[in-house]
Scaffold this active site. Structure first.
Site, PDB file in Angstrom:
ATOM      1  CD  GLU A   1      -2.699  -1.275   2.529  1.00 37.93           C
ATOM      2  OE1 GLU A   1      -3.888  -1.589   2.432  1.00 37.93           O
ATOM      3  OE2 GLU A   1      -2.146  -1.077   3.622  1.00 37.93           O
TER       4      GLU A   1
HETATM    5  C1  TNX Z   1      -4.353  -4.062   4.824  1.00 42.49           C
HETATM    6  S1  TNX Z   1      -2.669  -6.347   4.473  1.00 42.49           S
HETATM    7  C2  TNX Z   1      -3.060  -3.800   5.270  1.00 42.49           C
HETATM    8  C3  TNX Z   1      -2.842  -3.386   6.658  1.00 42.49           C
HETATM    9  C4  TNX Z   1      -4.140  -3.218   7.406  1.00 42.49           C
HETATM   10  C5  TNX Z   1      -5.076  -4.338   7.042  1.00 42.49           C
HETATM   11  C6  TNX Z   1      -6.342  -4.324   7.825  1.00 42.49           C
HETATM   12  C7  TNX Z   1      -1.631  -5.331   4.231  1.00 42.49           C
HETATM   13  C8  TNX Z   1      -0.402  -5.844   3.660  1.00 42.49           C
HETATM   14  N1  TNX Z   1      -1.933  -4.075   4.540  1.00 42.49           N
HETATM   15  O1  TNX Z   1      -2.091  -2.202   6.690  1.00 42.49           O
HETATM   16  O2  TNX Z   1      -3.867  -3.200   8.763  1.00 42.49           O
HETATM   17  O3  TNX Z   1      -5.348  -4.277   5.680  1.00 42.49           O
HETATM   18  O4  TNX Z   1      -7.103  -5.462   7.582  1.00 42.49           O
END
Ligand code: TNX
Length: 537
Positions: free
Chosen positions: A340
């Site tokens: 992300e």
């Molecule tokens: C996505 S999964 C994220 C996290 C969040 C999560 C909450 C991932 C690699 N990144 O930063 O905490 O969703 O479900």
């Protein structure tokens, strides 16, 4: 040759010991018990019942191999657990022929029918239990099986003292996947060393072998880095919702690593980057790459932060961070996050991942990253962790990388069970206990073959949880199912059979005060109170 002779002598000694013990002072007429009726989780590869029993009582002793590393410690761990559960004092490697009548022998052997490093054989007879394993890790998995076979009640009529009957027979067992993990996000909310240890203890009982710690995120930096002290002086003082945060000193991190290692669980540290780095940039604004002034952050949005991928200082900083953590982390893996990074330009992101992968390798580790890292020209030794994009996992596998299976829709421990769940999120799915169990990591991504899959990991993100009770509400009972998905072959898994074995975990969960979610999908024997929210003190 000399070693072999020694081993043979030692084995012979134990056999003699067992024979000596098999002429008990009083002959015991063991009732029939059926090993095939066990409620073991994960389900073992092979179980053969012989319809008698081993009588565990105060005249039992544990004897272990004493030349191979770790076997004696496995014996001591078993003894400790028997003391906790049954209040029995079982000696380890001390032998009093006056009182010892039965023996549990934890033996090292290279000639197992099964090949895996964690394989074990368990032979349960009237007067002896033999655990054969190649490694102490295998022996440790074997004694979890033994713990799960302990009955809830003693038989008080067979002899003068209470006796716990363990059904007799033979179990041959080994894991389907070498990597069976859980992850805890200690960044969104901080969890204390004791809270982390408690979770590790529960995971060990179900044969997990890996615990991934998400140590850094926008809301907090949780590991002491001596060369960059503001990371903890400033970056660790926040968490979601405005709590006081916290961090592990390097000594505390080592304590967690050692505690997990005693349970044959490996700790994998994660520093998430280049996104999810607001806390680090708040401590050292020079690292920031999103062009905005840095504030501390206690919300739950993702994707707004980034390191500056074009600045030498950032890589000098990361070299220090990776060096210091690598020095206290025996795992061969170092998790670099990589998810992300919505405000990092694609070409900067690729440049960053490739540079950081090299830093990790320079410090003797293999990188793991969330599936987005497949955009970069990653090395085949780097592992891709699938969470949201099967096509990224395929792209990483095409570069020779192994894939760790953590699809959010199936394996995220922070997803709510249903719309009434007290904690958790639901952006990926609601995951009831059956939904979490009923999928196959081997076929989940079409085009990915078994040999490209490293294993399975269930991540627990902590935006909505901040203490053990809340953690356990989301992790249990689902983590128990992920343990079976990692260990047991697909053809041996079946929800109808599993849910009965899961219901039989209730005494263990209750004895350990585990705040599990009493899902209506499972026919629990004892009704559990509806969960009450426990405030953090
Ligand atoms: C996505 S999964 C994220 C996290 C969040 C999560 C909450 C991932 C690699 N990144 O930063 O905490 O969703 O479900």
């Amino acid at each position: 040759m000399k070693q072999l002779a020694f081993k043979l002598t030692q084995t012979l000694f134990v056999i003699l010991l067992v024979v000596a013990c098999t002429s008990p002072k009083k002959k015991i007429d063991y009732p029939k018990t059926d090993l095939a009726q066990n409620s073991l989780i994960p389900k073992p590869a092979k179980v053969i019942a012989t319809n008698s029993a081993f009588g565990l009582d105060s005249s039992t002793a544990i004897f272990t191999n004493q030349t191979f590393k770790g076997f004696e410690e496995v014996g001591s761990y078993l003894s400790e657990k028997l003391k906790e559960k049954l209040n029995l004092d079982i000696p380890v490697n001390t032998f009093d022929s006056e009182t010892v009548e039965r023996i549990i022998f934890i033996n090292q052997t290279d000639s197992l029918e099964l090949q895996s490093e964690e394989a074990y054989e368990l032979y349960i007879k009237n007067d002896s239990i033999l655990i054969n394993a190649k490694t102490a890790a295998g022996a440790f998995r074997g004694i979890q099986t033994l713990r799960q076979l302990l009955p809830e009640k003693s038989n008080d009529t067979l002899s003068d003292a209470p006796m716990w009957l363990i059904p007799s027979g033979k179990i041959l067992d080994e894991p389907n996947f070498d990597y069976r993990g859980a992850m805890l996000d200690v960044a969104r909310h901080f969890f204390t060393v004791d809270e982390v240890k408690r979770f590790i203890d529960l995971l060990a009982y179900y044969k997990f072998n890996t615990f991934h710690m998400h140590l850094t995120d926008d809301q907090g930096w949780r590991i002491e880095i001596k060369s960059w002290p503001k990371l903890t002086e400033i970056g660790a003082q926040t968490e979601v919702g405005g709590g006081k945060g916290g961090f592990y000193t390097q000594e505390e991190f080592k304590e967690i690593v050692a505690y997990a290692a005693e349970r044959h669980i490996e700790i994998i540290p994660e520093v998430d980057m280049p996104g999810h780095t607001n806390a680090a940039s708040f401590a050292y604004p020079v690292l920031n790459g999103n062009g905005l002034p840095v504030q501390n952050y206690i919300g739950t949005r993702v994707g707004f932060s980034t390191f500056d991928a074009r600045k030498d200082t950032v890589y000098a900083f990361l070299d220090d961070v990776v060096r210091e953590i690598a020095a206290i982390s025996p795992s061969k893996y170092f998790h670099i996050g990589g998810d992300e990074s919505h405000v990092t330009k694609k070409k900067d992101y690729i440049h960053f991942v490739e540079k950081v992968e090299k830093i990790v390798q320079k410090h003797g580790k293999q990188a793991i990253g969330w599936n987005e890292i497949a955009q970069a020209a990653i090395d085949s030794s780097t592992v891709g962790q699938l969470w949201n994009e099967p096509e990224s996992a395929l792209a990483a596998a095409a570069k020779g990388s192994k894939i760790l299976m953590s699809p959010a829709k199936k394996a995220y421990l922070d997803m709510q069970y249903d719309s009434l769940s007290v904690h958790g999120l639901h952006w990926a799915a609601y995951i009831e206990v059956d939904e979490g169990y009923n999928w196959d990591p081997e076929t989940y991504v079409e085009g990915l073959s078994k040999d490209q899959i490293l294993g399975i990991e269930a991540p627990l993100w902590s935006e909505t949880i901040s203490n053990s009770a809340e953690l356990e509400y989301l992790a249990f009972p689902r983590a128990i199912g992920y343990a079976e998905l990692g260990w047991t072959k697909a053809e041996d898994r079946n929800w109808e059979d599993y849910k009965k074995r899961l219901a039989d975990q209730q005494p263990f969960l209750d004895e350990n005060d585990v705040n599990y979610y009493p899902s209506s999908k499972v026919d629990w024997k004892k009704k559990k109170d509806i969960y009450k929210k426990i405030e953090k003190n």
